[in-house]
Design an enzyme around this catalytic site. Structure first.
Site, short mmCIF file in Angstrom:
data_model
loop_
_atom_site.label_atom_id
_atom_site.label_comp_id
_atom_site.label_asym_id
_atom_site.label_seq_id
_atom_site.Cartn_x
_atom_site.Cartn_y
_atom_site.Cartn_z
N ASP A 203 0.83 -1.20 0.00
CA ASP A 203 0.00 0.00 0.00
C ASP A 203 0.87 1.25 0.00
OD1 ASP A 203 1.00 -0.41 2.56
OD2 ASP A 203 -0.75 0.44 3.56
N GLU A 204 2.03 1.16 -0.59
CA GLU A 204 2.99 2.27 -0.60
C GLU A 204 3.26 2.71 -2.04
OE1 GLU A 204 6.42 2.65 2.34
OE2 GLU A 204 7.44 2.01 0.50
#
Length: 292
Positions: A203-204
């Site tokens: 999720d980066e």
């Protein structure tokens, strides 16, 4: 049976002869129909001061590399066809021994490798892209490194979604995937085509801008990202999409991706520890960090 007549019917392999004295390239009849070339193409670089098309110029340079009695020389050449499609051909040519001290001839063939080239480009794109979101994957690190060396600096935004694990655990991975795609779409919409958007972790995300920004503009960009993420219209979610952002400006002297990434990462974690759904700017080690 006339072998040359049969060979002329193959559109995927085009034959040619080049006369070194007249600097004219003569193609088989299939070439004009497929590539929109004339039967005879003048290849003198100084012909009337006219700039040669890119494909013709590449052919000219390849022909100049051919030496009488020497090996076959080859190169990939891209043509814009009659139908507007780009055709990629592998050009092989060999120079024959000169006749009576004259320039002699070069013979060769153009083999259509467009399909293979497209497959290779697609594999390369897949290797460099995150298949879920359509943005770059970790391969962006190498691309950003090259950009830093070319331009001497840039800005890196590191964006880490807040509480994303909770979304996966409570709503399921399919909803989590929808969030990731939506976040990618937001970033692609907010930044220019020349900027680099990448998903470098679960999720980066990172966004790299070649042009340096002053701290105020960097802060406005970070706020803009947060605002647009909160507006993502996913009714499955219990609330808005939130993120912690770290922004780092590369120093003008010996810029390196590792240092830029570390600075943005440090700023992002400080934002996450402080309150989440915010950002921190890390301009340089000598500059006070600025909190939103």
């Amino acid at each position: 049976m006339n072998v040359n007549h049969v060979l002329n019917e193959f559109s995927d392999t085009l034959l040619f002869e080049y006369d070194c004295d007249s600097a004219r390239l003569e193609f088989t009849p299939a070439a004009p129909a497929v590539l929109g070339l004339p039967d005879r193409l003048p290849l003198r670089s100084d012909a009337g001061g006219r700039t040669l098309p890119e494909a013709a110029d590449k052919l000219r340079r390849l022909l100049r590399a051919a030496r009488p009695g020497g090996p076959v020389v080859k190169a990939e050449v891209t043509f814009l066809g009659q139908d507007g499609q780009l055709w990629v051909y592998l050009c092989r040519c060999k120079a024959l021994e000169g006749v009576s001290g004259r320039g002699g001839q070069i013979v060769g063939k153009l083999t259509d490798i467009t399909e293979r080239f497209d497959r290779e480009q697609d594999l390369l794109r897949r290797a460099n892209m995150d298949l879920l979101t359509g943005v770059y994957n970790r391969s962006a690190e190498e691309l950003i490194t090259r950009k830093l060396k070319q331009n001497g600096g840039g800005v890196l935004f590191m964006i880490d979604l807040d509480d994303f694990k909770q979304i996966n655990d409570t709503l399921g991975h399919s909803v989590g995937d929808q969030v990731l795609v939506a976040v990618s779409d937001v970033l692609k919409h907010l930044f220019r085509a020349g900027d680099i958007v990448a998903r470098v972790g679960g999720d980066e995300f990172v966004v790299f801008l070649e042009s340096p920004l002053d701290p105020d503009l960097m802060a406005r960009r970070a706020k803009m990202i947060l605002t647009h993420l909160e507006r993502i219209p996913l009714p499955q979610l219990n609330g808005p999409v939130k993120a912690s952002i770290g922004v780092a400006l590369s120093p003008p002297v010996q810029p390196e991706y590792a240092a830029l990434h570390q600075a943005a990462d440090e700023a992002m974690y400080q934002s996450k520890r402080a309150s989440k759904n915010g950002f921190r700017l890390y301009v340089s080690s000598e500059t006070q960090q600025r909190e939103a």
